[in-house]
Write a protein that holds these residues in place. Structure first.
Motif, PDB file in Angstrom:
ATOM      1  N   ALA A  96      66.935  -8.443   4.646  1.00 20.11           N
ATOM      2  CA  ALA A  96      65.948  -7.378   4.866  1.00 20.11           C
ATOM      3  C   ALA A  96      66.305  -6.525   6.076  1.00 20.11           C
ATOM      4  O   ALA A  96      65.589  -5.588   6.424  1.00 20.11           O
ATOM      5  N   ASP A 116      59.793  -9.236  12.246  1.00 20.63           N
ATOM      6  CA  ASP A 116      59.228  -8.737  10.989  1.00 20.63           C
ATOM      7  C   ASP A 116      59.066  -7.223  11.074  1.00 20.63           C
ATOM      8  O   ASP A 116      59.403  -6.616  12.093  1.00 20.63           O
ATOM      9  N   PHE A 165      55.742  -7.017   3.214  1.00 15.88           N
ATOM     10  CA  PHE A 165      56.820  -7.932   3.569  1.00 15.88           C
ATOM     11  C   PHE A 165      56.363  -9.388   3.484  1.00 15.88           C
ATOM     12  O   PHE A 165      57.047 -10.248   2.911  1.00 15.88           O
TER      13      PHE A 165
END
Lengths: 310, 310, 310, 310
Positions: A96, A116, A165
Motif C-alpha cells: 500500500a 496508515d 483502508f
C-alpha cells in the motif's frame, strides 16, 4: 452514505487494539495516576519506562510510558493472531506504499512498525510475554479497577481514507456519524465489540484518547471521588455520563498529569454477526454526552504523535 | 463564627422533614416524572391532586401536587412526634409572633399552618394515614427507585435568623458554609442525618429543592438514561457528582416539567451524638460539585411560595 | 399478640446502639479481619486492645477488641443523649433491681455498667472522644467499606421480658416474629431505623451478632471475594441474600477468626412516625434468607458473655 | 495433561454460541420467567412458539421455546460467519461421519443440523433476521436485564473426545479441570471470552445450562428479590456467588418453570491472544462456588435432548 464492502475473510488476522506507547515527563506522577487511581498493574519498570497492564490482562503491557521532556504518543499498538499474520501484514502495508520496519521491542515478539493513511504510527506484534491475570486477587482491585485496554480514537481529516483502508484489512464498521453529508466519525472493530479504533474528523493525526474497560458503573463514580481527594478534580474532564454512539455506552474521561486523555467505560454491546448494517448517526442531532455538554477542551485538546520514522 | 448553643431537650419534638405541597400545571406530566422516572408511588389521586410517597415510606404522602395555572410551592411539611407536641408547637410559634392556624388536610391528622423567620410557609402534623411500605414488592421498584423524602433547601437572606430559630426548636446544626465572614449556608437536622432543612443565602424565601433518597449510585445513572429516552435530557440539571457539604454526598439534580427541582442521593452519614462540633466550610474553597461546576441555573432558579395566609 | 403500649416520651434518652466490647485471641488476626477485609479504621491500639470505628463514624470506637485466652463478649454499648440522661438511666436500672456501677473507660465520658432482664451486660455513656469521619478520604475506603455500627442481636429465652423492659425505656417495636403463639423475635429501635437491639428466642443470654452498615450491594459481593483470596471462604457464613424481617434487608453474615459473627447490610427503611403498627411475621412461613436456607451454625453458634459483675 | 494443538486458522469460521431451542409445557409461564424476570425481549410469538432475544442482541432470537408435553432441549445453536462457512461446516461434519441435514428454520438463513462426538444436537446458520438492539431504550431494561446469550454447558462422559473435535474446528481451550488425572471439564471458546461451550464429565449428552450476560452485580441480587416476590424463591438454585473457573466469574443459577437451568453472570475476562496457556485446575481443590457449596440438584439435574434425527 456509500460504505465500503465488508471484508469478512481478510488476508491476515489483526485481532485487537493492544497497547499504547506514550511519553510522559514524570514517571512517579504517571504511576500514581494509572496505578493508584485507575488501578493498572506494573508489569515492569526501570528508570526510564513503565510497563502497565489491566487487572484482567494476561499480556505484559497495554500501556508503555517513557520518560521524556515533552508529552507525546509514540505508537498505537495492535495484535495480529500469528507470526505468519505479521509477515502478511508487513506485505500488505508495504504494497500500500507505507514504510515498514522490523524492530526489537522489550517483552514483545517480532514487532512491525508502519503507518496508515492518516499518518498514525502503528506497531504490530503477534505475541508478548505472559503475566498473571489478577482475577484471583480481589485484594488487588482498587481505584477504577481498569480491566483491559479496549480502543483508541484518532483525530484526522482523513476519515474516509481511514475507513477504506482499515475496512480492507477486515475491520468492520459498527457505527458512524455523518455531518453535512460527510463522514465525521467511524467506529471500526475487530474483536467483536463496537470499536478497536475510531477516527474522528479534526486536524491530525493526533490521539484523542485510549479507553480502558472497568467492571461496573460505580467504579466511574468512585474514581472521581479519588480525584477530588488531593485536589485533582481538574483531571476529571467529562462524565460520568452516557454517549449516544457507540451503543449508548457509559463513560468517564480523565486527563493524566501530562494531558493524555483516558476514557473509562463499564460495558459495550457485542457485534459479531454479518447481517447487521452499521448504525448511522446524524450530527448535530447526535448527543455526545447524553445529558451533559462536553467541555470545549474535550473537543479540542488532542495529543501529537512523535512521528518518528517508521 | 459564634454558633447558638444546641438545645438537646426542646419543649416539643419535631421529628423530621415530612412532605411538600406544590402546584403544577399538568398532573399527567407530573405523574410521568415523579412516578415513571423517579419511582414514587401514587397513594391517591383525583382530578386536581396527586398524593405520592416513596417506595419505602409508610406515610400516605411525602409529595402533594395540586393542579394550578402557575407552578409554586404551597407548604413545607414537617412531622411532630405526638398530638401534644403539635399543641406545644402552636404555642411556640404563636409566642414567637408568627400567625398560626389549624386546618383540615386530607389523609393527615390535625394540621398546623404557620411560618418561620424566613417566611417559609410551614405545615406540621403528628400523624397521617398509613400505607404499605413496598419493600416486599421488588417488582414495583423502577426508575430511580426513590425511597423516602429526606430534606428541603430554602433560599433566604435570613440565614442567621433561621439558624437561631430552628436551633431553639431543637434542630441541630451539622455543617455550615461561611463566606466573607457571614453564614452562607446552614444544614439543620432532627432525624440524625445531616439535614432536614437547609437555608442558603439568596433572595427569598423561595424553595431551591426537595431531596429523595435512592438505594444506590447506579440508580442515579439509570434515571439519567431514562431522561435521555424521549429527549428529556434537558431536565437533568447537575450531576451525578459529589457534593463537598454535607458529607461529600453523591447527588443528582433534576427539574420536573414545571421547573421544580428534586435532588436524588444514595446515602448520608448519621449524626446523633452531641460531642461532635458542626463542620465549618469556607467559601469559595468549598467545591459544590466535586469535579463538576454547577450550571448557573442551578444557582439561580428557585421556586416561589404561594404565600397564602397562614 | 398483646403488645406493650409504646412510650414516646421516656424519662431519659437512649439514642442508639453504640459499641461492642469483645475478647479475641489474636489482635493481628482480628485487625486483618476487621480492618483489611471489613474496612474498619483503627482509632487507637496497644498491646492488649484495638479500638475500631466505621469509615463514617465520628465516635472514637464502635468495636473494642481485647486480647484474652478465650473469645467472649464483655459488653453491649449504648449511647444516651446527655450526662443528665446517664444519671437518669442509672436510677432507672437501679429502681428495676439491676446492679449498676460507674466505671472509667478509655476514650469515653462517664460510663455506666448494668444489665437487663435477659442478663445482657450493658454499658452506657453520653460522650466519646471525637475522631474524623473519613468521607473526605475516598482513598481509605476499601474492603466492605463498613460505615457504622447499626445493631446487636441477643439470644435469650426472655424475649417477652426484654420487649417489656426496653419498651419502658422508649425503645419502639418495629417488627416481631410469632411462633406457636409466642414471641420468637423482637426488633427494637431508638434511632429511627428498624433496630438497635434484637432479641431472639434461644438459650442465653448470648450474642448472635453485631451489624455494620456498608454503602451498596456490591460491597457485600466484593468482601466475599476477599475472603476467598487466602482460603478464608469458610468465614463467609450466610449470604449475600435478603432477609424477610426486618424490611427485607439484604445481608451477609461473616465469622471473625474467633467465631464472633458480624452482619453487613447496605440499607434499611426508616421508621420514626407513631401511627404505624409493628409488623407481625408468622414462623415458619417467615423466610429467613429469602432464597437461601441458613446453615445450622448460623442458628446455633452464639457467643457467651463474660458476665463479669456489673 | 496432554492437550491438543490449537488450530488458529480453521477451515471454516464458527463465530459464537448463538441460540438454544427448547421445549416447555406452558408458554405463558415461560414468558413470565424469561421476559418479566430475566428481562429478555419477545421478537415474535405464536400459539406454539416464543422467540426471545437479549436486550442488546440484534439477532432475532437467542432462545426459542416450543410448546410440548415434556420439557427437553431440541438444539444447541451456533453461528458461522458466512454462507460459505456453512457449506464448509457441512463438509467437515459429514467427513467426520456425522449425519447432516439442511433445514428451514423461521427467521434464520440456511440452517444445518448435525451432531458432535458427545451426541449434542447442533444447529448452525450464518444469518438471522435483524431486530433492534434496545440500548437506546433504557425504559425497557427491567428484571435481571439479560443482555445476550453467552455459552452452553453440556454434560457427557466424552469430554476428551469433545475437546479434540471442537479443537479441530478452531475452538480454543481457555481453562480445564482435572480430576484423578482425567479431564473433568473443558471450557472452549470462539468469541474471545472464556467459553462458548463447556463439556463436563457426567452421564449424557444432556444440557446443564445456558448462560446470559447481565450488566452488573446488583442485577443478580435484584432478580433474586423478584423471585422471592410471589413465592418463587425455590427457582433460585445457586448463588449469587463466584466461581473459581472460569476466571472467578460471579454467577447466579436459576431454574425456569420446566426445570431448564439458566446462568446469569455480569462479566468475564477476554482471551484472544495465542501465547497464553490454558489454565489448569485440580479437583477437588477447585472451589465451585467460592464461599457457597452448590446444592446436589445443581450437580445432578440436567435436561435431556430430544435427540430427533439430525
Amino acid at each position: 452514505m456509500q460504505l465500503p464492502t465488508p471484508v469478512y475473510k481478510p488476508d491476515f488476522m489483526i485481532t485487537r487494539a493492544s497497547h499504547l506507547v506514550s511519553r510522559v515527563r514524570n514517571l512517579a506522577a504517571s504511576k500514581a495516576f494509572y496505578c493508584d487511581l485507575l488501578g493498572l498493574v506494573v508489569s515492569d519498570e526501570d528508570d526510564n519506562t513503565l510497563w502497565l497492564r489491566g487487572l484482567e490482562e494476561a499480556c505484559h503491557h497495554s500501556l508503555v510510558l517513557k520518560l521524556a521532556d515533552e508529552p507525546a504518543v509514540e505508537r498505537v499498538g495492535m495484535r495480529v493472531l500469528t507470526e505468519d499474520d505479521l509477515d502478511l501484514a508487513e506485505q500488505h502495508f508495504a504494497a500500500a506504499g507505507f514504510p515498514t520496519a522490523w524492530v526489537e521491542v522489550p517483552y514483545q515478539g517480532r514487532t512491525l512498525h508502519t503507518t496508515d493513511p492518516a499518518g498514525t504510527p502503528l506497531e504490530f506484534c503477534a505475541t508478548m510475554d505472559v503475566c498473571e491475570r489478577l482475577f484471583a486477587h480481589a485484594d488487588r482491585y482498587h481505584g477504577a479497577c481498569a480491566l483491559r485496554l479496549d480502543h483508541f480514537q484518532i483525530v484526522t481529516p482523513k476519515v474516509r481514507e481511514s475507513l477504506d483502508f482499515y475496512n480492507s484489512m477486515g475491520f468492520r464498521l459498527s457505527e458512524y456519524v455523518v455531518k453535512d453529508g460527510n463522514l465525521e466519525m467511524v467506529f471500526l472493530q475487530r474483536k467483536g465489540n463496537p470499536h478497536d479504533i475510531v477516527f474522528a474528523n479534526r486536524e491530525g493525526p493526533r490521539l484523542h484518547h485510549c479507553a480502558y474497560q472497568v467492571p461496573e458503573t460505580h467504579h466511574l463514580m468512585h474514581v472521581c471521588d479519588l480525584f477530588v481527594v488531593g485536589d485533582k478534580e481538574g483531571q476529571v474532564e467529562f462524565g460520568p455520563a452516557r454517549h449516544f454512539s457507540p451503543g449508548l455506552a457509559r463513560f468517564l474521561y480523565l486527563r493524566d498529569p501530562d494531558g493524555h486523555r483516558v476514557e473509562l467505560f463499564p460495558s459495550h454491546y457485542h457485534t459479531i454477526d454479518i447481517e447487521e448494517e452499521p448504525v448511522e448517526w446524524e450530527a448535530p442531532g447526535f448527543k455526545v454526552g447524553g445529558w451533559i455538554v462536553p467541555p470545549d477542551k474535550w473537543w479540542n485538546d488532542t495529543m501529537a504523535f512523535t512521528q518518528t520514522a517508521s
